[in-house]
Design an enzyme around this catalytic site. Sequence first.
Site, mmCIF file in Angstrom:
data_model
loop_
_atom_site.group_PDB
_atom_site.id
_atom_site.type_symbol
_atom_site.label_atom_id
_atom_site.label_comp_id
_atom_site.label_asym_id
_atom_site.label_seq_id
_atom_site.Cartn_x
_atom_site.Cartn_y
_atom_site.Cartn_z
ATOM 1 N NE ARG A 1 44.784 13.083 12.919
ATOM 2 C CZ ARG A 1 45.897 13.498 12.373
ATOM 3 N NH1 ARG A 1 46.744 14.165 13.227
ATOM 4 N NH2 ARG A 1 46.191 13.554 11.036
ATOM 5 C CE LYS B 1 44.770 7.991 12.545
ATOM 6 N NZ LYS B 1 43.465 8.304 11.999
ATOM 7 C CG HIS C 1 36.830 12.396 13.833
ATOM 8 N ND1 HIS C 1 38.006 12.607 14.206
ATOM 9 C CD2 HIS C 1 36.887 12.240 12.501
ATOM 10 C CE1 HIS C 1 38.960 12.555 13.204
ATOM 11 N NE2 HIS C 1 38.306 12.169 12.104
ATOM 12 N NE ARG D 1 41.530 15.543 11.560
ATOM 13 C CZ ARG D 1 42.827 15.973 11.506
ATOM 14 N NH1 ARG D 1 43.009 17.190 12.247
ATOM 15 N NH2 ARG D 1 43.362 15.479 10.524
ATOM 16 C CG HIS E 1 44.826 15.353 6.492
ATOM 17 N ND1 HIS E 1 44.161 16.499 7.001
ATOM 18 C CD2 HIS E 1 44.064 14.497 6.697
ATOM 19 C CE1 HIS E 1 43.117 16.161 7.702
ATOM 20 N NE2 HIS E 1 43.014 14.790 7.462
ATOM 21 C CE1 TYR F 1 38.941 14.168 9.622
ATOM 22 C CE2 TYR F 1 40.061 13.155 7.597
ATOM 23 C CZ TYR F 1 39.550 13.210 9.075
ATOM 24 O OH TYR F 1 39.914 12.154 9.806
#
Length: 368
Positions: free
Chosen positions: A209, A234, A321, A324, A346, A355
């Site tokens: 990220r 995150k 982003h 990613r 994740h 994603y």
Amino acid sequence: MAWFEKRGACQWRVVIARRGYPRQSKTFTTKAEAEAWAKMIESEMARGVWIDRSEAESTTLRELLDRYEREVVPGKRGAVQECSVLATWRDTPLAVRTVATIRGADVAALRDEWLKDYAPATVLRRLAVLSHVFNVARKEWGMESLANPVELVRKPSPNNARTRRIVTASPSTGRSRGRTQDELALVVEASESPMLPALVTLAVETAMRRGEIAALRWEHVDLERCVAHLPETKNGNSRDVPLSPAAVAALVALLPEPPAKRRKVPAVPSELRGRVFAMRPDGITQAFDRAQHRARAVYEAKCTRECLSIDPGFLNDLRFHDLRHEATSRLAAKFQLHELAKITGHRDTRMLLRYYHPDAADLAKRLR
């Protein structure tokens, strides 16, 4: 026991005193209203279900937001963004009302007004912050009687899913997806930031990220093992990210040691500490956006000179982003799902699939 006091021509004050409970008092315009309130409070006390409503009925939303900003926000990772959302709520008409009087209909009216000018994801974020404010007040600040009006409101559905992949061949030469990274090469070439090439390489090679890259420290980078350690992410978990040869080369190029003295894969000097990139996350986004706009202008000028058609999607609507997303889709061709989740960080495979955007042409080749 309750007793009533007439205060002026149009006010009645009722006081309730019962053993085991704090004294309660409230003023009404008529004696009938005072009697009805007293009967309700005494009934709740007799049944043992009474909850003190005085603080919720005397605290305005602005005061609640201020306390939340002082006591809760400093401990959150997105403190700056959350303060901005709190400032938005302070500017609403609800800020001057006591929190006990705010109903779901009031919040729904604001939601509908905001949806006219803002994306659903923005409105949803504002509602989530207000909901957390009410929950904290109810659970931790002694306002057990306070109802959360956001829980009664229909939430807008955010339509922010992106499937943008990096175009790896310019429109003038045909489209293909390989390792040439034409769009990214043009963005890097147009950038005036010396750090952007390494930032782009790390993002598209590791699926880290933006905030993780900005917070990366030299003491957590092991170039010999090709691993970068992220102590805080995150979702609150730490993880180790494998570094591809391209990512290792990008980090090696940032070492202060002169190139002539470098080994093929040198170790990070033990005295080298601190952040790898002296840029904040928002600075990374700004540098990338400026470089993309310059690259788009160069591309359009070249197409005009060479009488080529301009592709409206090439070097357009590209965000940092999205790298990613691109990295996740590329890594999915090499790793199984559980391995991919360890790399990208994740915890929910449903989010991981958001994603993962494979090229249909590549999937079709596997059917042959």
